[in-house]
Design a protein around this motif. Structure first.
Motif, PDB file in Angstrom:
ATOM      1  N   ASP A  13     -12.373  10.098   1.782  1.00 48.71           N
ATOM      2  CA  ASP A  13     -13.387  10.108   0.715  1.00 48.71           C
ATOM      3  C   ASP A  13     -13.225  11.333  -0.174  1.00 48.71           C
ATOM      4  O   ASP A  13     -13.364  11.254  -1.393  1.00 48.71           O
ATOM      5  CB  ASP A  13     -14.801  10.074   1.297  1.00 48.71           C
ATOM      6  N   SER A  14     -12.913  12.457   0.444  1.00 48.89           N
ATOM      7  CA  SER A  14     -12.698  13.694  -0.309  1.00 48.89           C
ATOM      8  C   SER A  14     -11.480  13.584  -1.226  1.00 48.89           C
ATOM      9  O   SER A  14     -11.511  14.008  -2.388  1.00 48.89           O
ATOM     10  CB  SER A  14     -12.533  14.852   0.668  1.00 48.89           C
ATOM     11  N   VAL A  15     -10.402  12.995  -0.717  1.00 51.46           N
ATOM     12  CA  VAL A  15      -9.198  12.788  -1.528  1.00 51.46           C
ATOM     13  C   VAL A  15      -9.512  11.873  -2.709  1.00 51.46           C
ATOM     14  O   VAL A  15      -9.154  12.167  -3.858  1.00 51.46           O
ATOM     15  CB  VAL A  15      -8.052  12.189  -0.675  1.00 51.46           C
ATOM     16  N   CYS A  16     -10.211  10.769  -2.448  1.00 54.10           N
ATOM     17  CA  CYS A  16     -10.554   9.820  -3.516  1.00 54.10           C
ATOM     18  C   CYS A  16     -11.444  10.466  -4.571  1.00 54.10           C
ATOM     19  O   CYS A  16     -11.248  10.263  -5.772  1.00 54.10           O
ATOM     20  CB  CYS A  16     -11.237   8.587  -2.931  1.00 54.10           C
ATOM     21  N   SER A  17     -12.410  11.257  -4.130  1.00 54.58           N
ATOM     22  CA  SER A  17     -13.285  11.954  -5.065  1.00 54.58           C
ATOM     23  C   SER A  17     -12.502  12.920  -5.937  1.00 54.58           C
ATOM     24  O   SER A  17     -12.745  13.038  -7.137  1.00 54.58           O
ATOM     25  CB  SER A  17     -14.373  12.718  -4.314  1.00 54.58           C
ATOM     26  N   TRP A  33      -6.542  -0.145  -6.972  1.00 53.00           N
ATOM     27  CA  TRP A  33      -5.459   0.283  -6.095  1.00 53.00           C
ATOM     28  C   TRP A  33      -5.856   1.316  -5.052  1.00 53.00           C
ATOM     29  O   TRP A  33      -5.311   1.327  -3.949  1.00 53.00           O
ATOM     30  CB  TRP A  33      -4.296   0.815  -6.932  1.00 53.00           C
ATOM     31  N   ILE A  34      -6.784   2.197  -5.357  1.00 50.77           N
ATOM     32  CA  ILE A  34      -7.117   3.279  -4.431  1.00 50.77           C
ATOM     33  C   ILE A  34      -8.274   2.902  -3.505  1.00 50.77           C
ATOM     34  O   ILE A  34      -8.202   3.112  -2.290  1.00 50.77           O
ATOM     35  CB  ILE A  34      -7.439   4.578  -5.198  1.00 50.77           C
ATOM     36  N   GLU A  35      -9.341   2.332  -4.051  1.00 48.79           N
ATOM     37  CA  GLU A  35     -10.509   1.993  -3.231  1.00 48.79           C
ATOM     38  C   GLU A  35     -10.196   1.063  -2.054  1.00 48.79           C
ATOM     39  O   GLU A  35     -10.783   1.242  -0.984  1.00 48.79           O
ATOM     40  CB  GLU A  35     -11.622   1.412  -4.090  1.00 48.79           C
ATOM     41  N   PRO A  36      -9.300   0.075  -2.200  1.00 42.88           N
ATOM     42  CA  PRO A  36      -9.023  -0.804  -1.056  1.00 42.88           C
ATOM     43  C   PRO A  36      -8.248  -0.142   0.091  1.00 42.88           C
ATOM     44  O   PRO A  36      -8.183  -0.688   1.186  1.00 42.88           O
ATOM     45  CB  PRO A  36      -8.181  -1.932  -1.659  1.00 42.88           C
ATOM     46  N   ILE A  37      -7.676   1.030  -0.135  1.00 46.88           N
ATOM     47  CA  ILE A  37      -6.914   1.720   0.904  1.00 46.88           C
ATOM     48  C   ILE A  37      -7.871   2.222   1.988  1.00 46.88           C
ATOM     49  O   ILE A  37      -8.948   2.724   1.686  1.00 46.88           O
ATOM     50  CB  ILE A  37      -6.129   2.908   0.312  1.00 46.88           C
ATOM     51  N   ARG A  38      -7.436   2.074   3.239  1.00 45.36           N
ATOM     52  CA  ARG A  38      -8.237   2.544   4.369  1.00 45.36           C
ATOM     53  C   ARG A  38      -7.425   3.528   5.207  1.00 45.36           C
ATOM     54  O   ARG A  38      -6.262   3.281   5.503  1.00 45.36           O
ATOM     55  CB  ARG A  38      -8.674   1.374   5.259  1.00 45.36           C
ATOM     56  N   LEU A  49      -2.190   5.490   6.089  1.00 50.08           N
ATOM     57  CA  LEU A  49      -3.093   4.661   5.303  1.00 50.08           C
ATOM     58  C   LEU A  49      -2.742   3.188   5.436  1.00 50.08           C
ATOM     59  O   LEU A  49      -1.575   2.835   5.565  1.00 50.08           O
ATOM     60  CB  LEU A  49      -3.010   5.059   3.822  1.00 50.08           C
ATOM     61  N   LYS A  50      -3.755   2.346   5.367  1.00 43.82           N
ATOM     62  CA  LYS A  50      -3.558   0.902   5.412  1.00 43.82           C
ATOM     63  C   LYS A  50      -3.825   0.337   4.027  1.00 43.82           C
ATOM     64  O   LYS A  50      -4.866   0.591   3.424  1.00 43.82           O
ATOM     65  CB  LYS A  50      -4.519   0.266   6.414  1.00 43.82           C
TER      66      LYS A  50
END
Length: 67
Positions: A13-17, A33-38, A49-50
């Protein structure tokens, strides 16, 4: 979990932010592209990452992987 070690979801979450706030990736690309990554796991400086499928993996590598 060891004290001082961030949970993988919180770290991701920190990386995405950071990507959003630094305008590294526009909002549409981020949503697609980024939000669906888990995050699956991480150790030291590597995070596993998945992604949803091989197509997404190829697009992410072509667009965002540092050369």
């Amino acid at each position: 979990m060891k004290e001082g070690i961030m949970h993988k979801d919180k770290l991701w979450d920190s990386v995405c932010s950071s990507l959003r706030s630094d305008n590294e990736i526009n909002a549409v690309s981020h949503a697609n592209w980024i939000e669906p990554i888990r995050p699956l796991d991480y150790a030291q400086t590597i995070m596993l990452l998945k992604v949803r499928d091989q197509f997404a993996l190829r697009v992410l590598n072509e667009r965002y992987k540092k050369k």
